[in-house]
Scaffold this motif. Sequence first.
Motif, PDB file in Angstrom:
ATOM      1  N   LEU A   1       0.843  -1.201   0.000  1.00 38.70           N
ATOM      2  CA  LEU A   1       0.000   0.000   0.000  1.00 38.70           C
ATOM      3  C   LEU A   1       0.870   1.240   0.000  1.00 38.70           C
TER       4      LEU A   1
ATOM      5  N   GLY B   1      -3.052   5.308   1.449  1.00 35.73           N
ATOM      6  CA  GLY B   1      -3.979   4.510   0.644  1.00 35.73           C
ATOM      7  C   GLY B   1      -5.205   4.080   1.422  1.00 35.73           C
ATOM      8  N   ARG B   2      -6.291   3.825   0.679  1.00 32.96           N
ATOM      9  CA  ARG B   2      -7.570   3.475   1.303  1.00 32.96           C
ATOM     10  C   ARG B   2      -7.681   1.958   1.452  1.00 32.96           C
ATOM     11  N   VAL B   3      -8.059   1.517   2.673  1.00 35.20           N
ATOM     12  CA  VAL B   3      -8.095   0.098   3.020  1.00 35.20           C
ATOM     13  C   VAL B   3      -9.494  -0.309   3.459  1.00 35.20           C
TER      14      VAL B   3
ATOM     15  N   GLN C   1      -3.588   4.421  10.954  1.00 33.41           N
ATOM     16  CA  GLN C   1      -4.363   5.530  10.396  1.00 33.41           C
ATOM     17  C   GLN C   1      -4.116   6.808  11.206  1.00 33.41           C
TER      18      GLN C   1
ATOM     19  N   GLU D   1      -0.533   6.817   8.058  1.00 32.77           N
ATOM     20  CA  GLU D   1       0.094   5.865   7.134  1.00 32.77           C
ATOM     21  C   GLU D   1      -0.916   5.326   6.125  1.00 32.77           C
ATOM     22  N   LEU D   2      -2.193   5.354   6.487  1.00 32.79           N
ATOM     23  CA  LEU D   2      -3.230   4.809   5.624  1.00 32.79           C
ATOM     24  C   LEU D   2      -4.573   5.399   6.028  1.00 32.79           C
ATOM     25  N   THR D   3      -5.595   5.097   5.226  1.00 34.60           N
ATOM     26  CA  THR D   3      -6.963   5.532   5.525  1.00 34.60           C
ATOM     27  C   THR D   3      -7.875   4.313   5.494  1.00 34.60           C
TER      28      THR D   3
END
Length: 465
Positions: free
Chosen positions: A17, A21-23, A44, A48-50
């Motif tokens: 990812l 990035g969307r998870v 999140q 680091e991510l969404t």
Amino acid sequence: MHLPARALRTIRSHGMLSAGGRVLVAISGGADSVALLHILRVLQDRRELTIAGLGHLNHQLRGAEADADEAFCRGLAAAADLAIEVGREDVMAAALREGRSLEDAARVVRYRFLEEAAGRRQADVIAVGHSLDDQAETFLLRLTRGAGSRGLGGIRPRAGRVIRPLLEISRADLRLYLKGHGLEFRDDASNLDVRIPRNRIRKALIPSLEQYAPGIVPVLARQAQIAREDEEYLERIATEVAQSVVLKTERGTELQTAALLELPRAIASRVVRQALELAAPGRFIAFGHIDGVLGLARGDEGAALALPGLVATRVGHAVVCGKPTVGRNWNTLRVPLSIPGEAVLGGWTVEATRADRAGAIRLPPSRGPLAVVAARPLGEPLTVRTRRKGDRFRPLGMGGRGRKLQDFLTDRKVPRRERDSLPLVVDRDDRIVWVAGHSVAEDFRVTAPEEGVILLKVRRLGGLG
């Protein structure tokens, strides 16, 4: 190193990812998925991510328990202020309808749902909670079933949109993490059912191996990684070689025999697999199918072999893989039937799968495109063939009396023109297991589902069966 940091290292090292990035988080309510959600929420918070949302599928296999799992997951989503996609699917019905084992049907249905949910939530990836222990169990499970390096590679860190951030973290560490953060989770009672092969490996085989080699789980997971890396390298070489060995023509997919037979066996077998996957996408290809094609390459002009979804024929200096011809006389062919796998004979396809959760299987009617047979009395490997003079078997429901196959087909009013092409599933000793579409043999009647069963399915080529 704390678990969120270890999960992030796995994400980065395997290119799972990009930052932010969307998870979509797959959530069952079990320990691993609850830990996954909490760890990803920490990541999140660190930007680091969404998290695009959660995805939960109710398999409708455990009644009120499954409904309670669904309610628990909805509660997790609400507490975290996250959207949740919930689906319901009768997995048992899907397994019988598609001729799959219950485990396989559940996997197919689950990932199909998650892909659809990810699309609705505009997620870049789907995170699932497989751990280091799952990797070790998968390695052993496939080893006991005779897998090569492709299968022994086990669970991939990333496959398409599916990522596995916990794959390098042990189940024990995840449980300690849950305890340390006071996180509740649901227990699935089916994980204690030792009739399921994976559970037997988890509850019996791995503890036994630990007595001889303490710390065996990471060792097994490392072996899976080595097998996967070796396979990826050999597959790349095979792909390069296939460009000059495999041709797509009007006759079908052709393998040039002289060039094929000069290759090392490890590369030749992979070139054949790639050719068969090109000729019949999505079909299960077993070792026996690959050996059969290599045998054709060494064989005589005109030799033919029925394979899943196609027929391979030796023509001149090539093996041509093309669509089956319904009108051809297949009486001289015996087609191997792998488990799982399928065999094509004339105008028919026969599929076989092993049911892991046999205790939950509902037996279909004795006549029809589906059959369930006892695994224990079977002498494997299975074969699909047409009738021969003198064939006899004991049809189900006739008090154990044997009958000539010819008389049985006459009584069933099977048209004479169809009798010679009707597929028969036979075992290693050439005993008739199933007259496809008409009757299971009494010798293979299911009396103790917990000892294992085989699901068989027949359909006409170009039809639904």
